[in-house]
Design a protein around this motif. Structure first.
Motif, PDB file in Angstrom:
ATOM      1  N   ALA A  56     -14.171 -38.976  17.370  1.00 43.19           N
ATOM      2  CA  ALA A  56     -15.509 -38.751  17.898  1.00 43.19           C
ATOM      3  C   ALA A  56     -16.520 -38.472  16.812  1.00 43.19           C
ATOM      4  O   ALA A  56     -17.685 -38.788  16.972  1.00 43.19           O
ATOM      5  N   ALA A  57     -16.112 -37.814  15.743  1.00 37.86           N
ATOM      6  CA  ALA A  57     -17.050 -37.432  14.687  1.00 37.86           C
ATOM      7  C   ALA A  57     -17.699 -38.674  14.090  1.00 37.86           C
ATOM      8  O   ALA A  57     -17.077 -39.710  13.939  1.00 37.86           O
ATOM      9  N   VAL A  76     -16.722 -39.354   4.882  1.00 35.78           N
ATOM     10  CA  VAL A  76     -17.774 -38.343   4.901  1.00 35.78           C
ATOM     11  C   VAL A  76     -18.355 -38.322   6.309  1.00 35.78           C
ATOM     12  O   VAL A  76     -18.795 -39.348   6.822  1.00 35.78           O
ATOM     13  N   ASN A  77     -18.331 -37.147   6.933  1.00 40.81           N
ATOM     14  CA  ASN A  77     -18.771 -37.019   8.320  1.00 40.81           C
ATOM     15  C   ASN A  77     -20.198 -36.499   8.432  1.00 40.81           C
ATOM     16  O   ASN A  77     -20.660 -35.730   7.600  1.00 40.81           O
ATOM     17  N   VAL A  83     -27.700 -40.501  11.640  1.00 41.33           N
ATOM     18  CA  VAL A  83     -27.610 -40.178  10.206  1.00 41.33           C
ATOM     19  C   VAL A  83     -26.623 -41.101   9.508  1.00 41.33           C
ATOM     20  O   VAL A  83     -26.841 -41.519   8.367  1.00 41.33           O
ATOM     21  N   ALA A  84     -25.528 -41.462  10.177  1.00 40.30           N
ATOM     22  CA  ALA A  84     -24.531 -42.355   9.574  1.00 40.30           C
ATOM     23  C   ALA A  84     -25.140 -43.700   9.197  1.00 40.30           C
ATOM     24  O   ALA A  84     -24.672 -44.368   8.268  1.00 40.30           O
ATOM     25  N   LYS A  85     -26.191 -44.104   9.910  1.00 46.84           N
ATOM     26  CA  LYS A  85     -26.855 -45.380   9.623  1.00 46.84           C
ATOM     27  C   LYS A  85     -27.997 -45.228   8.626  1.00 46.84           C
ATOM     28  O   LYS A  85     -28.623 -46.218   8.238  1.00 46.84           O
ATOM     29  N   ASN A  86     -28.252 -43.988   8.203  1.00 42.19           N
ATOM     30  CA  ASN A  86     -29.339 -43.697   7.281  1.00 42.19           C
ATOM     31  C   ASN A  86     -28.987 -44.163   5.869  1.00 42.19           C
ATOM     32  O   ASN A  86     -27.898 -43.899   5.368  1.00 42.19           O
ATOM     33  N   LEU A 292     -10.340 -35.537  14.892  1.00 48.45           N
ATOM     34  CA  LEU A 292     -11.322 -34.480  15.120  1.00 48.45           C
ATOM     35  C   LEU A 292     -11.601 -34.306  16.601  1.00 48.45           C
ATOM     36  O   LEU A 292     -11.528 -35.256  17.374  1.00 48.45           O
ATOM     37  N   GLU A 293     -11.945 -33.092  16.980  1.00 48.69           N
ATOM     38  CA  GLU A 293     -12.259 -32.798  18.374  1.00 48.69           C
ATOM     39  C   GLU A 293     -13.561 -33.467  18.787  1.00 48.69           C
ATOM     40  O   GLU A 293     -14.508 -33.540  18.016  1.00 48.69           O
TER      41      GLU A 293
END
Length: 309
Positions: A56-57, A76-77, A83-86, A292-293
């Motif tokens: 999910a993270a 890197v989470n 933000v991941a697409k930043n 990850l939860e």
């Protein structure tokens, strides 16, 4: 203990089983998630591979390669997909991957304490803290793994814009475009089918015994086997275990680009065509958020309503 809607939701996502089955399993095991997963598997209501589905993270996996012999993959989470697409975040993750391929750190603590390649006046940890302040969202350098080929080469493959990162290490006396293409195809196979081991010889005995125990419980709980002799059931379990091992061992899997070949046969074919001694020694597969939860959302309320909680 009290079984909550969120617990049922989590077990459902882990197992792929129905809500009521998950609720029953949690009640039977007093809320122990691992034991509930075992309960579902033994009753044929879940598959082993579903356990790895706690994804999910947000964030990215990136790989850096050096001289075709060394590669490192990092995860890197971030808190959000936005933000991941930043671009700023993506550049940071690429720099972390480069740091990892140049690093001799044996663990994450040592890695975080290293001088940051981009600016050696700060550590990797300080660079991360600075990036958190700049982006305004919590970030985490979760893990890295470095692979060095002593007698061959490494290849890498990134899938889904960084959702999955794979490194394959090969022993080979020929490193040409055809061999690299072959290994890239094998890396895609790893990304797609997520094997656990390279070959059946790599599977630990305790894994085999555990899976055999699960298969035995499934067979005993199946009414169709009620009158079958023990030796017949044993043969059934042996056959099912062999089939399962083919699914979790890379070289035994059917090659995704040609179902008439196993991955082992495909590699053998390419090796023969190029006069090479070629074998896969190791692979590393990272998937963003693996293990990850998940955040609790409104689905928990839906579960509660349907399960009568």
């Amino acid at each position: 203990m009290a079984i909550t809607a969120a617990m049922v939701k989590e077990l459902r996502e882990l197992s792929g089983a129905g809500m009521m089955d998950c609720k029953k399993a949690l009640n039977e095991t007093n809320g122990d998630m691992e034991a509930a997963m075992e309960f579902l598997r033994k009753n044929g209501q879940a598959k082993a591979e579903k356990k790895a589905g706690r994804i999910a993270a947000e964030g990215l996996c990136r790989i850096a390669v050096k001289n075709d012999t060394t590669a490192a993959v990092v995860e890197v989470n971030s808190e959000t997909d936005f933000v991941a697409k930043n671009e700023n975040f993506q550049e940071f993750v690429a720099a972390v991957a480069q740091q990892a391929v140049d690093s001799d750190a044996a663990d994450m603590d040592a890695f975080m304490a290293e001088p940051w390649n981009v600016d050696t006046s700060k550590t990797v940890k300080e660079a991360l803290v600075e990036k958190i302040a700049t982006i305004g969202e919590n970030l985490n350098i979760r893990r890295f793994e470095k692979v060095t080929a002593e007698h061959g080469c490494v290849v890498s493959y990134t899938h889904g814009g960084g959702r999955i990162g794979v490194i394959v290490e090969a022993d080979t006396d020929v490193v040409n475009d055809a061999v690299k293409e072959c290994l890239s195809n094998v890396a895609m196979q790893v990304a797609a089918l997520s094997p656990k081991y390279v070959a059946t010889t790599d599977v630990p005995e305790d894994y085999k015994e555990h899976e055999k125990e699960i298969l035995m419980a499934q067979a005993q709980n199946d009414p169709k086997n009620a009158n079958k002799p023990a030796n017949i059931i044993e043969k059934m379990i042996t056959g099912r275990l062999a089939k399962e091992l083919k699914e979790v061992c890379l070289l035994e899997q059917a090659y995704v680009k040609d179902g008439d070949l196993t991955v082992a046969k495909y590699i053998e074919q390419v090796a023969k065509e190029n006069g090479a001694k070629l074998s896969v020694k190791k692979f590393v597969r990272f998937e963003t958020g693996e293990g990850l939860e998940k955040k609790v959302d409104d689905f928990a309320a839906e579960v509660a309503a349907q399960a009568g909680m």
